[in-house]
Enzyme design. Structure first.
Site, PDB file in Angstrom:
ATOM      1  CE  LYS A 217      -3.391  -3.256  -6.248  1.00 32.94           C
ATOM      2  NZ  LYS A 217      -3.611  -3.295  -4.789  1.00 32.94           N
TER       3      LYS A 217
ATOM      4  CD1 TRP B 275       6.784   3.153  -8.588  1.00 31.33           C
ATOM      5  CD2 TRP B 275       8.522   1.871  -9.171  1.00 31.33           C
ATOM      6  NE1 TRP B 275       7.422   2.760  -7.440  1.00 31.33           N
ATOM      7  CE2 TRP B 275       8.490   1.975  -7.750  1.00 31.33           C
ATOM      8  CE3 TRP B 275       9.537   1.112  -9.754  1.00 31.33           C
ATOM      9  CZ2 TRP B 275       9.416   1.341  -6.929  1.00 31.33           C
ATOM     10  CZ3 TRP B 275      10.468   0.479  -8.927  1.00 31.33           C
ATOM     11  CH2 TRP B 275      10.391   0.604  -7.539  1.00 31.33           C
TER      12      TRP B 275
ATOM     13  CD  GLU C  37       0.764  -0.375   1.452  1.00 31.66           C
ATOM     14  OE1 GLU C  37       1.492  -0.559   0.476  1.00 31.66           O
ATOM     15  OE2 GLU C  37      -0.115  -1.185   1.800  1.00 31.66           O
TER      16      GLU C  37
ATOM     17  CB  CYS D 280       6.420   1.017 -16.049  1.00 36.96           C
ATOM     18  SG  CYS D 280       7.871   1.733 -15.289  1.00 36.96           S
TER      19      CYS D 280
HETATM   20  O1  M6R Z   1       0.290  -8.355  -6.537  1.00 42.12           O
HETATM   21  P1  M6R Z   1       0.935  -8.973  -5.336  1.00 42.12           P
HETATM   22  O2  M6R Z   1      -0.059  -9.508  -4.368  1.00 42.12           O
HETATM   23  O3  M6R Z   1       1.938 -10.014  -5.714  1.00 42.12           O
HETATM   24  O4  M6R Z   1       1.700  -7.806  -4.637  1.00 42.12           O
HETATM   25  C1  M6R Z   1       2.497  -8.055  -3.516  1.00 42.12           C
HETATM   26  C2  M6R Z   1       2.876  -6.772  -2.813  1.00 42.12           C
HETATM   27  O5  M6R Z   1       3.598  -5.939  -3.664  1.00 42.12           O
HETATM   28  C3  M6R Z   1       1.651  -6.017  -2.306  1.00 42.12           C
HETATM   29  O6  M6R Z   1       0.874  -6.806  -1.465  1.00 42.12           O
HETATM   30  C4  M6R Z   1       2.083  -4.748  -1.550  1.00 42.12           C
HETATM   31  O7  M6R Z   1       2.736  -5.094  -0.374  1.00 42.12           O
HETATM   32  C5  M6R Z   1       0.872  -3.857  -1.289  1.00 42.12           C
HETATM   33  N1  M6R Z   1       1.193  -2.494  -1.591  1.00 42.12           N
HETATM   34  C6  M6R Z   1       0.409  -3.913   0.120  1.00 42.12           C
HETATM   35  O8  M6R Z   1      -0.653  -3.067   0.379  1.00 42.12           O
END
Ligand code: M6R
Length: 612
Positions: free
Chosen positions: A607, A73, A492, A2
């Protein structure tokens, strides 16, 4: 998860809100809305993208210089018009946008129902809107901020909120706990956003709200206190964000742009850090904690998703070169375990956004046990970077594609530098090996460019396999986490079911999946595991699987054996993940595109995962 924006000043609010929501759309994109104070309290919301909202509101919200907006989201309630934010309280006094989860919303809702409240949506946010209104209406003297404060004192959970009150026409009240909020300071105007990206084009002065802060924004002033009503001192930070970096440039998708940026972003990651002809690695952010890292008997690395995969690569690096024991943990598991940690331990938390709720909870747990906590983070000023004792920014630039690409290679670059520096300080690496590896790292950008120039070949391979239903990714040693990362990228953004496996584990189960419909991507450059991986490929071929092999340039042995081959330049195994991952990112991108998927905004994802 969000995105929240807000504006108060003399400009027309709606274009600023819509522009801001577009910048934040990576945080959630199932519905969007805005509320404007314009004599009355106007509320517009719509299921779908921010552009759908823009079209829906066109011509209706031309006036109004105070407003809030949201891109959602979904957590509580499916994506729909009624569940979109802003939520208006039952008697129309308040309009609020919210990021986070109110965990005790069911109990609060029942309590409000006993006071005659009814609900128009399935969300926890509407409960909060009504709770604020309930307190507001208890006392004629009650201000909106006091009502917000009272309501938040009853809330269990996480929130970043912005609130408009119909009767207080010159004010926005914002508050945070567990969900980020940034206030931008203009001249006679203020901006609010979940991160600094919507604010950067208007001002470079921001205040990052801390947990339990409540801010009251008025055109002529700004006050900050906390939920307990004690004043809080203002800490103004300067942001340095390149607006162009937030555009797609000549690319159709952010993901493709970000994949192609990697040679440059890896250079940015080690710029100024590889010094004196690469004979020294300087990591200023870790200066004070290096003695503790050196003394640590164990290093615990924590992250989620792609960041967790970067941590797995670091496990191999730290063990091989710095000879220290490493554990790599999913933040979502670690936070609820009873981990045995003490002040002798060093915990490294990896996060692109620095706002992932699970990672932040793991950080708090590690801190409470007295461990030294270090952050590796991309977003400057994020909660992780502020809450850790020391850290290293990855400097990959804004990453907008939901599928992480350049942030991953930047994380791995930082972790490689830490491992080598630690090894040198501990004397567990020879000078020659150290210099050789630093040079290998410095050569990665050029080699990465060579892979990217071969993009058409990878696209042709994607065309052959884009109708697959399942896929298997195999790798060993440093390249096992790369196999996991390749599988994550594919699933994904293309929604093809993909599994990443340590190649040696295949015979313990996944081999049962192999038939002539299964693409098996094997990361098989020439390293110590090469012969063993070739045997794994033979096992797949014997069962009629289709092998796509990522091999070292000039590899002759596998050409005849596999269905498709992608060559990457020769490199030392310890830095090979930085190269091997690039074709996997590109393959996932092309397959997703061929399937007609939105690669930048895959379904069900966001994200930054700022909720549990
Ligand atoms: O912002 P972060 O690195 O903490 O995020 C972790 C995961 O949510 C992130 O890497 C997610 O798996 C991505 N969509 C992978 O491409």
């Amino acid at each position: 998860m969000c995105g929240i924006v807000g504006y108060i000043g003399d400009k027309k609010a709606f274009p600023i809100l819509i522009g801001g929501l577009k910048r934040l759309e990576y945080r959630g994109y199932d519905s969007a809305g805005v509320a404007l104070l314009n004599g009355s309290l106007e509320n517009y919301k719509k299921k779908g993208k921010v552009s759908d909202l823009e079209a829906f509101v066109a011509g209706k919200a031309d006036d109004g210089t105070i407003g809030i907006g949201h891109t959602r989201w979904a957590t509580h309630g499916e994506p729909s018009d009624k569940n979109a934010h802003p939520h208006v309280s039952m008697n129309g006094h308040f309009s609020i946008v919210h990021n986070g989860i109110i965990e005790n919303y069911a109990q609060l809702k029942r309590d409000l129902e006993t006071h005659g409240y009814t609900f128009a949506s399935d969300t926890d946010t509407e409960v909060l809107a009504n709770l604020i209104e309930y307190f507001y209406l208890q006392d004629d003297e009650m201000s909106s901020e006091a009502a917000v404060q009272l309501a938040l004192s009853k809330v269990v959970g996480a929130y970043g909120i912005a609130v408009l009150c119909k009767k207080e026409t010159e004010k926005i009240v914002v508050a945070r706990k567990g969900s980020p909020l940034v206030v931008g300071l203009g001249s006679g105007e203020y901006f609010i956003a979940s991160d600094a990206s919507p604010i950067a084009e208007y001002t470079n002065q921001v205040i990052y709200l801390n947990d339990e802060d409540i801010a009251i924004l008025q055109k002529d002033g700004f006050t900050l206190s906390n939920v307990q009503n004690t004043p809080v001192s203002l800490k103004i930070s300067n942001i340095d964000m390149e607006i162009g970096a937030m555009d797609k440039g000549d690319y159709d998708y952010f993901m493709l742009k970000e994949i192609h940026e990697q040679p440059k972003t890896i250079e940015e990651t080690f710029r100024g850090r590889l010094q004196n002809d690469y004979s020294e690695i300087v990591l200023g952010g870790l200066l004070n904690v290096f003695p503790k890292i050196e003394a640590a008997k164990r290093i615990v690395i924590i992250g989620c998703g792609t960041s967790w995969h970067a941590g797995l690569i670091a496990e191999y690096l730290f063990e091989e070169y710095a000879q220290v024991s490493v554990e790599v943990e999913y933040a979502s598991e670690f936070r609820y375990r009873k981990p045995v940690l003490s002040s002798d331990d060093v915990v490294i938390l990896i996060s692109q956004s620095g706002e992932t709720a699970d990672t932040l909870a793991a950080l708090e747990l590690a801190k409470s046990k007295g461990a030294t906590v270090i952050g590796i983070c991309n977003v400057v000023g994020s909660t992780l970077s502020r809450e850790t004792e020391a850290g290293v920014y990855t400097h990959a630039g804004v990453e907008i594609g939901v599928a992480s690409t350049k942030a991953f290679t930047a994380q791995v670059t930082v972790l490689t530098m830490i491992a080598l520096k630690l090894a040198k300080r501990k004397g567990t690496i020879s000078n020659d090996d150290y210099k050789m590896l630093v040079k290998e790292l410095a050569e990665i950008p050029e080699k990465g460019r060579a892979i990217l120039s071969d993009g058409e070949k990878i696209k042709a391979i994607a065309e052959k396999y884009h109708e697959a239903v399942n896929a298997l990714y195999l790798g060993r040693g440093y390249l096992f986490p790369v196999a996991l990362e390749g599988a994550l990228k594919l699933k994904e953004i293309s929604y093809i079911h993909a599994e990443g496996y340590a190649a040696g584990e295949m015979k313990h189960g996944p081999i049962a999946l192999v038939d002539n419909n299964l693409p098996v991507v094997v990361v098989a450059p020439q390293d110590d595991y090469y012969e063993k991986v070739v045997s794994n490929i033979q096992e797949v071929k014997a069962r009629k699987g289709n092998v796509i092999a990522i091999v070292t340039e000039g590899d002759k042995g596998l050409k005849e054996m596999v269905n498709d081959i992608i060559e990457i330049p020769k490199s030392h195994p310890a830095v090979a993940p930085l190269l091997a991952v690039i074709p996997l990112q590109l393959m996932a991108y092309h397959i997703a595109l061929l399937k007609g998927c939105n690669v930048d905004q895959p379904r069900n994802l966001a994200k930054s995962v700022t909720v549990e």
